[in-house]
Design an enzyme around this catalytic site. Sequence first.
Site, PDB file in Angstrom:
ATOM      1  NE  ARG A  57     -49.315  80.900   4.254  1.00 50.55           N
ATOM      2  CZ  ARG A  57     -49.084  80.978   2.953  1.00 50.55           C
ATOM      3  NH1 ARG A  57     -48.519  82.050   2.453  1.00 50.55           N
ATOM      4  NH2 ARG A  57     -49.432  79.993   2.152  1.00 50.55           N
ATOM      5  CG  HIS A  83     -45.721  74.092   7.897  1.00 51.65           C
ATOM      6  ND1 HIS A  83     -46.977  74.625   8.030  1.00 51.65           N
ATOM      7  CD2 HIS A  83     -44.896  75.147   7.709  1.00 51.65           C
ATOM      8  CE1 HIS A  83     -46.901  75.945   7.933  1.00 51.65           C
ATOM      9  NE2 HIS A  83     -45.657  76.278   7.744  1.00 51.65           N
ATOM     10  CE1 TYR A  93     -22.439  74.417  13.527  1.00 53.83           C
ATOM     11  CE2 TYR A  93     -23.614  76.364  12.745  1.00 53.83           C
ATOM     12  CZ  TYR A  93     -22.557  75.475  12.636  1.00 53.83           C
ATOM     13  OH  TYR A  93     -21.642  75.635  11.664  1.00 53.83           O
TER      14      TYR A  93
END
Lengths: 836, 337
Positions: free
Chosen positions: A34, A80, A124
């Site tokens: 990680r 993931h 967006y």
Amino acid sequence: METTNLFDRPVAVTIEEEIKKSYLDYAMSVIIGRALPDVRDGLKPVHRRILYGMYIGGNHWNRPYKKSARIVGDVMGKFHPHGDAAIYDTIVRLAQDFSMRHPLVDGQGNFGSIDGDAAAAMRYTEIRLAKLAHFMAADIEKDTVDFVPNYDGEETEPTVLPAMFPNLLVNGSSGIAVGMATNIPPHNLGEVAGAVIAAIERPEITTAELMRHMPGPDFPTAGIILGREGIRQAYETGRGLIKLRARAHVEEYRKDREAIVITEVPYQTNKANLIEKIAGLVKEKKVAGITDIRDESNREGIRIVLELARGEISDIVLKQLYKHTEMEATFGVQLLAIAGNQPKTFTLKEIIEAFIAYRKEVVLRRTRYDLERAKERAHILEGLTVALDNLDAVIALIRAAKDPDAAREGLMSRFSLSEAQAKAILEMRLQRLTGLERDKILSEYREVLARIQDLTEILQSEARVKTIICAEMRQIKADFSNPRRTQIVDDTGDISIEELIADEEMLLTVTHGGYIKRTALAEYRSQQRGGKGRAGMSPREDDFLEHLFVASNHDRFLFFSNQGKVYSLKVYELPEAGASARGRALVNLLSLDPGEKILGLLSARHCFDDSHFLMLATNNGIVKKTPMSEFDSIRANGKIAMTFKEGDELVGAGITDGKSHVFMALREGHCITFHEEDVRPSGRTSQGVIGIRLKGRDQVVEMEILSGSVVESFDEEGASKAVAQEGDILTVTENGYGKRTPLSHYRIQGRAGSGIINIQLTAKNGKVVGGLYVREDDEIVVITAKGQLIRTPVKGISEVGRRTQGFKVISLENGDKVVSIAKHLAEEEAAQPLEG
Amino acid sequence: MDKILSNNEIRTIITALGAGTSQEDINLEKLRYHKAIIMTDADVDGSHIRTLLLTLFYRHFPQLVERGHVYVAQPPLYRVSKGKEEHYISTEEDLTRFFVEKAVASYTVTIPSLKKTIRGLELSRALETLQRYERLLARLARKGYTEALLLNLFGAGLSREIFSGAEKIGALKHSVEQAGFECGELRFDEEHSLYEFTAKSEANPHPALIAHSLHHAPEFLTAQALHEKLKDLDRPPFVVANGESEAKAQDRRALLDLLLDSVKAKYHIQRYKGLGEMNPEQLWETTMDPAKRRLLQVRVDDAVEAGGLFSVLMGDAVEPRRKFIEENALNVTNLDI
């Protein structure tokens, strides 16, 4: 954990075992899977999954952008299984040109700013891979890296990307795992490529030689690195501290003022926070001289304007900003990365070596793959050639065959072809039978054979592999590198503010009310020549000038409080003001406790050593002598200068040279003069010794240091010592009486006696309020309880013997009393340095 | 304590227990539940939360742990389904065992060189042994003992005698070197008056210590014993048949893959990472139903060790934590990336 009991009959587990196992699972997963990057491609799993997901999703640099949310969903679903916010945040960072030296994601829309503004929501913004990112994944389809099943076994994902350039060094990495953290700064792509090539060509290369190619980190936010030692240490050991500064220059505005303009901030510094911090410092008066702060940054770049007050020295302000704000930051390098499923702290050379070793592997695997394909192709082409050579027989065979299988088998047995070759012949289009096409097949065959030859050679020659890696590095360098942004300069050490300030002579004035200022002596004198009366300060009615010093800017001022603390300021730290200004209140310059008052001050310069001493005296007759060296490191927030018994207070302070005498005057009319050698030096916080023994509720009202002015002499009997020197002790009492007595009348005694009579006290004159060492030309100021200030020249007070009661010096209003006296300094005296 | 109580979840736990807010004012009479069951996700973040909760109980309510009121739930790790058939499986070992059984039910393995066919119980035992052996090999390989090296050592018949004389160990070293390993200098361990050396190879650059202690290590001994049992499976190729079709496997690993993969392909395997992946009924059935659930009861065996461990893992000092992780890195069982 075998389980035979299914019905709620618990298996016991010890807490040690359970926590150890759970914690290790967690810690190792975070470390390996990680928070830390792989040394080979410089990516953490989340980065790798994003880039790979985008790559196989066809989200290439030359294709239209895709909505970020789509990519996030894709990556999350396929590879993931963690939060979408975490994935999007990672994408955003990969796209930020102020976070990444070479962004790997090309973003369309608002991806946040260096002010810490968040990016627009993922519905967006749009993204695609940056062009360079393709070279992270290039050749991945050629069996260059290992794949493993994803979390649900539906897909496979690469364990590492082929990484054609050393991304770990180029873009850096930072992450906090468990028990360890990494912080790798970004570098210049061109320089890193140079270092890699150099290391390939000369494997025994040293760190110093590598640094000739890559002198240090190169941050996307530019800035200035101070010093090379930290870099060298980081590269050589994997750990080091790099000092990083904002870039600022000075601009002039409104003709006579200067402004500091900041155009680059240190890496990972939030500009908005920086400005806020500067504003806070100005508000708290920790940094003086800034009158206005404006952020004029725009899409072109950063521009923070700090306007300075007139006469402020920009270098000093900058220096303070470096010290107190993130305009100077330290980048703590930790070259920690994962190699072979284990975390390891690397040196620079080891990172480069790991990259080279990995590239060799990738190139070999790619070559093997290409060779396989080439051989397959050659095999097919061989078959086709056979068919073309025996065209008529082949056509006849096919026409005679009853079905494709029969045709294939016929071809295989008749021309001893393989199944693949036979298939290829059957799938051949008729147009390939034209003469031109036949030539093409032949020339392709020759090409493929040459290629096989070439690839086989590569596999057998390490030198060829190295050449290929170098060539690819050079290509990437040529296509993508850009000039260094961060400037590396020598660390000239900690330039003290002092070095920036001229050691000019200043005139310092302190009023009785505690106002202090400094004025350039030059200015003062020129004004004096102006000739229009006294150009001195015009204090308020209730205040007067009590201390006047000539001191240099580099001199130090010690301030003593009634609570036994000592504060220190450099002269240049005192407010500079014109000759007629009052200055600033001391309480605003020092951090005093409530109820704490400044009782005395001293200027000193070269005497912070063991041959000068600070002499302190208290109300209760205690004196203490401490080597000045102990006061060398005192700052404006103060230190204890002396420890008092309860109820005691400081009455005086002075610097001695080891040969001075101490004079102390008591309220009840006695006084004492003793040689300072009688007082043994003691530590800063000690309590001191008895200077004069008091009777009843008597108190010390004054202590004076008689230095130089005292000469010991012997009286007629030849035994007892007396003082013979010019100057007088001037004593004043409550009811306005006073007298002068020559210093020679004061015998030198031992310490801790009860002294001799200084003045005859009666009901008429009252108690003693002060006793000063004065000279003929001095003036004194008498302060009364009602706030009256009466200035009188010393000359006007008669010189008489010790055992007299003195004369009326001033007339007091009914009920008023004298509370203290002080020397009033004539400003002409400023011409001669006074103390210290 | 105030800081602890400022966490909402912890406040809820303490309120639910109802026995007080700290070990000083705890009143076990008032305890409202006698089973405090820690149920976290099955991924590593779940593991982390479990350690945090265990720390809370151990540090602030040690009485609960001592009296055995603290439990860890065991949600299943896998759901295996095929059509309407579905199974919940709690460990990776159980999962392979499940597939072994399925494989044995439909396949036979023939070893042509021995003219021998294994099926049924025999096959299932052989496969399980093989799997244990493979797992052990993987663990040993992480410490530098590759299979090739181990086979050499199995063959050498290690004994104390070999390690006590320079000549004998020299011969061992020579044979290891012959097998393509790069060996370190012979070292003499004065304390035990025994010789030792290290060996490494390109496949495994981590040098493996070959010493008397290895000959005693349970992992080594077990691997050796399992290897003995697997003699038959040392003679590839193998032919796998299920009545309709046949396939060839060139070595043991390929055999395992072939058998299990063909079975696995027929099932849908879901690895649970979060409790949220289960429907409410599924969660009840697998994890919460008192009649079926499996619990681990948390006990304190060695209070000193436990106390020290909590300090290392949860304390402020980073260095001991790092050391602990480094020392135990190889013992990690469940890596989740």
